[in-house]
Design an enzyme around this catalytic site. Structure first.
Site, PDB file in Angstrom:
ATOM      1  N   ASP A 165       1.067  -1.164  -0.013  1.00  9.83           N
ATOM      2  CA  ASP A 165       0.072   0.002  -0.039  1.00  9.83           C
ATOM      3  C   ASP A 165       0.817   1.236  -0.042  1.00  9.83           C
ATOM      4  OD1 ASP A 165      -2.647   1.521   0.514  1.00  9.83           O
ATOM      5  OD2 ASP A 165      -1.520   1.979   2.362  1.00  9.83           O
ATOM      6  N   GLU A 168       0.923  -0.560  -5.221  1.00  9.62           N
ATOM      7  CA  GLU A 168       0.163   0.669  -5.461  1.00  9.62           C
ATOM      8  C   GLU A 168       0.847   1.856  -5.304  1.00  9.62           C
ATOM      9  OE1 GLU A 168      -3.382   3.305  -3.356  1.00  9.62           O
ATOM     10  OE2 GLU A 168      -1.846   2.602  -2.353  1.00  9.62           O
TER      11      GLU A 168
END
Length: 740
Positions: free
Chosen positions: A409, A462
């Protein structure tokens, strides 16, 4: 309580024991040789009387303190003796003295940890069942170099930090203590006294394997898992899985809001496994991506504010329940990817923030150590022990839970020192740039180690910027990720689809621009949770027009996604066109599937998944330009694009019409002088469409668009069609629509 005059008469070591600030309690407590006899000493604040052995000698209280001692015969006293003590109520307690056991952690373990390269550090630090000289107990260890004293506290000692102080292992900053006879299942924390200020902090175990259900925050001693895995065949095949050239279709989901039980509570990992796997298989997805199930205190963080980097959240069951979840997925041919958050951590008092009273895991300077937008702290990636903590966490999930990948993330926030910061609110690196050199080194180490230790496992970034070579090997200067999310394509296509079709011809470049960079990285095409929250609307709500147009727009969008270069990711609820935004506090709106339109979108996604996975031309060269060629990218006037997808031996033709106007007698050039037939049409009646399309299509020797042959088609409105050379091929269950 010892008065100040008595305390002043004690030796410095005794004073530090009484004041609970001794860094090496073994220097005072336990067994010590005196001439030909042994001296036994213990510190028991609640004791009225203490004996060595049930009928042994009564120990003498020292100077009115809670320190007790006596001399014993070495030959007649057990090496690891038992102390019996009586409290003020007259109740007798007993324990084997933990201060008779030598250090358990090896110097090599401590060396590797200090170097940041102990890949199994989760087996060293934390709380682990352990046996010494035939005596079972729990070995506790934690890292806190700026502590003056650390104690293990729990329900086994009344949460009294004076009872079980730990020993520090030299300059390593690691503290350890073996406590005999403790059992798995007990609650514990670390009580940490800061050396500089004397402040005391009560902390959960950073390496804890299980935690209390929020809002409680204690760690739970866990036994080593005896779970019997049944996925050996899956793991063996995964090692040689050529993921670059295989289909990958990911169902992203939040375990707490996919479905709820009859009372509105969470499903257990085991119950979730059965319901979810059956559904995902029927919808044709190859993988499940779990939003973080690492332990976290705040439901509203969706798991992205992690405090337990080595523990599945107790909201849904035990660690073995989670093992069952993954095992069941594997036995049914479904891979599992975990959303993992090494970019930041929350400020909760029981967590990592100022763990030993100093900025230990984070930076002291908020210009380096704080995400002010998120209210979280940033890891100090340049500190070996912090890097090892994170690397150990990643490897732990892959080893202990057999996960098939990690989605990392917020990578962009790690790469840039000035991420979401105003001028003057960040500190340049040593070269004066905005690159976070320590984070870059960490990410490269992460990818190198994961790929070495677990061949076939994916690490997906990401990453929302144009940082170069995110998915290129580290030895060529890349970051080494397997894939990265294509945020640019996702943004452009959603902006385009949000336009009224009458205006789309002005924005045609948003359909085509992505192909300029589509093969610079290994891209995943994501319609993720981030696109259906915070006022952005659901995927269906983003589409313009009346009900028919909104559903047709969504169907053609999904058709483009599944035929465009890149692997696929779709967030739960999007597959059946949920009308409202995602809400983490409730289940998805499953009753919508009683509507034919919503059921039709689910049918469409299922058929697209099966078409994608059965048609190698749609996936074999997702990351290479040889797998794609334009037929026509310039028909902005009619908002139509067409392209070819290829593998080494076959191809398909894709034509997408982004207006609500049917296009009859629409001619396109085709690669080969063969017949074609529709193998997919998003306007099929079973998907909620009008069933306008084409049967077998004859190729004509009419040069068109620079090709020697062409075909004439009927293009349904707001729809996409996929054509394959006439041959046995995949066909949607509901059949292929024909001309009307």
């Amino acid at each position: 309580m010892t008065d100040s005059s008595t305390l002043a008469e004690l030796s410095p070591d005794f004073q530090r024991i009484v004041e609970a600030r001794h860094h090496d309690p073994f220097a005072v407590l336990g067994r010590h040789r005196r001439d030909n006899r042994d001296l036994i000493r213990a510190f028991l604040p609640q004791a009225e009387e203490v004996r060595v052995g049930s009928a042994g000698r009564v120990m003498e209280r020292i100077a009115g303190t809670a320190i007790f001692e006596c001399e014993v015969e070495a030959e007649t006293t057990d090496l690891h003796y038992r102390l019996y003590w009586t409290d003020q109520t007259g109740q007798t307690h007993s324990f084997i003295d933990p201060y008779t056991f030598p250090p358990r952690l090896s110097d090599f373990d401590l060396y590797l940890f200090g170097e940041g390269r102990h890949w199994n550090i989760y087996r060293v630090l934390g709380a682990h069942p352990h046996s010494v000289d035939g005596i079972d107990g729990i070995l506790f260890a934690t890292w806190a170099p700026n502590a003056e004293r650390i104690s293990v506290v729990g329900e086994f000692n009344g949460w009294d930090g004076r009872r079980h102080p730990m020993r520090v292992r030299g300059a390593s900053g690691v503290w350890e203590l073996f406590i005999p006879e403790l059992q798995p299942g007990l609650l514990y924390k670390f009580e940490i006294r800061n050396r500089a200020h004397g402040t005391i902090h009560l902390k959960s175990d950073p390496y804890g394997r299980q935690f209390e259900l929020r809002p409680n925050t204690a760690s739970i001693i866990t036994r080593e898992s005896g779970y019997a895995w049944n996925d050996a065949d899956w793991l063996a095949q995964r090692k040689d899985w050529p993921w670059l050239h295989r289909p990958l279709s990911v169902y992203e989901m939040h375990a707490g809001s996919w479905k709820r039980d009859l009372e509105g509570g969470y499903l257990n990992y085991r119950d979730l496994a059965h319901e979810l796997v059956d559904y995902v298989k029927s919808a044709g997805f190859s993988h499940i991506e779990l939003m973080p199930v690492t332990e976290h205190p705040l439901d509203a963080s969706w798991g992205y504010q992690t405090t337990g980097y080595f523990a599945p959240t107790s909201r849904f069951g035990t660690p073995d329940d989670f093992r069952y979840f993954v095992d069941h997925c594997h036995r049914n041919g479904i891979g599992v990817i975990l959303d993992w958050v090494p970019a930041h951590f929350p400020k909760d008092a029981h967590g990592l923030a100022r763990f030993d009273g100093t900025a230990l895991y984070e930076h002291e300077d908020p210009r380096l150590g704080e995400h002010r937008d998120w209210g979280t702290l940033i890891y100090n990636y340049g500190r070996n022990e912090v890097k090892n903590f994170l690397l150990g966490s990643a490897l732990f999930w892959l080893e202990e839970f057999h996960l098939d990948g990690l989605r990392v993330d917020a990578v962009a926030s790690m790469l840039y020192l000035d991420y979401s910061r105003q001028p003057g609110d960040w500190i340049p690196n040593k070269y004066g740039g905005n690159e976070n050199l320590e984070a870059i080194a960490f990410l490269r180490d992460l990818n190198t180690v994961v790929h070495q230790q677990f061949p076939g496992v994916l690490v997906i970034a990401e990453e929302s910027t144009a940082w170069p070579q995110v998915t290129r090997p580290t030895w060529t200067g890349g970051l080494g990720f397997s894939m990265k999310w294509n945020m640019g394509w996702m943004h452009d296509i959603l902006v385009y689809m949000g336009k009224d079709p009458v205006h789309r011809h002005y924005h045609h470049d948003q359909l085509t621009f992505g192909l300029l960079y589509a093969f610079t990285e290994n891209f995943v095409l994501p319609f993720s949770h981030d696109e259906v929250v915070h006022g952005k609307g659901s995927m269906l709500a983003k589409m313009p027009g009346d009900e028919w147009r909104r559903f047709a727009n969504l169907r053609v969008l999904y058709t483009m996604m599944f035929t465009y270069p890149g692997k696929k990711l779709l967030f739960m609820g999007c597959e059946f066109a949920q009308t409202g935004e995602w809400n983490h506090t409730t289940a998805l709106d499953w009753p919508l599937l009683e509507s034919n339109l919503h059921k039709g979108v689910l049918h469409l996604v299922s058929d697209l998944n099966r078409l994608y996975q059965s048609t190698s031309a749609l996936y074999a060269y997702d990351f290479e330009s040889q797998g794609f060629e334009w037929i026509d990218s310039h028909d902005a006037a009619q908002s139509v694009i067409s392209y070819v997808r290829r593998d080494d031996d076959s191809h398909v033709v894709v034509v997408l019409n982004f207006t609500p106007v049917p296009r009859h007698n629409y001619r396109i050039g085709v690669p080969e002088p063969v017949g074609y037939r529709e193998v997919f049409n998003s306007d099929a009646e079973c998907y909620g469409g009008a069933n306008l399309g084409n049967w077998e299509i004859k190729t004509e020797s009419v040069e068109w668009m620079g090709r020697a042959q062409s075909v004439v088609l009927t293009l349904p409105p707001l729809a996409g069609i996929v054509l394959a050379p006439v041959a046995p091929s995949a066909t949607p269950d509901c059949g292929t629509p024909g001309d009307e």
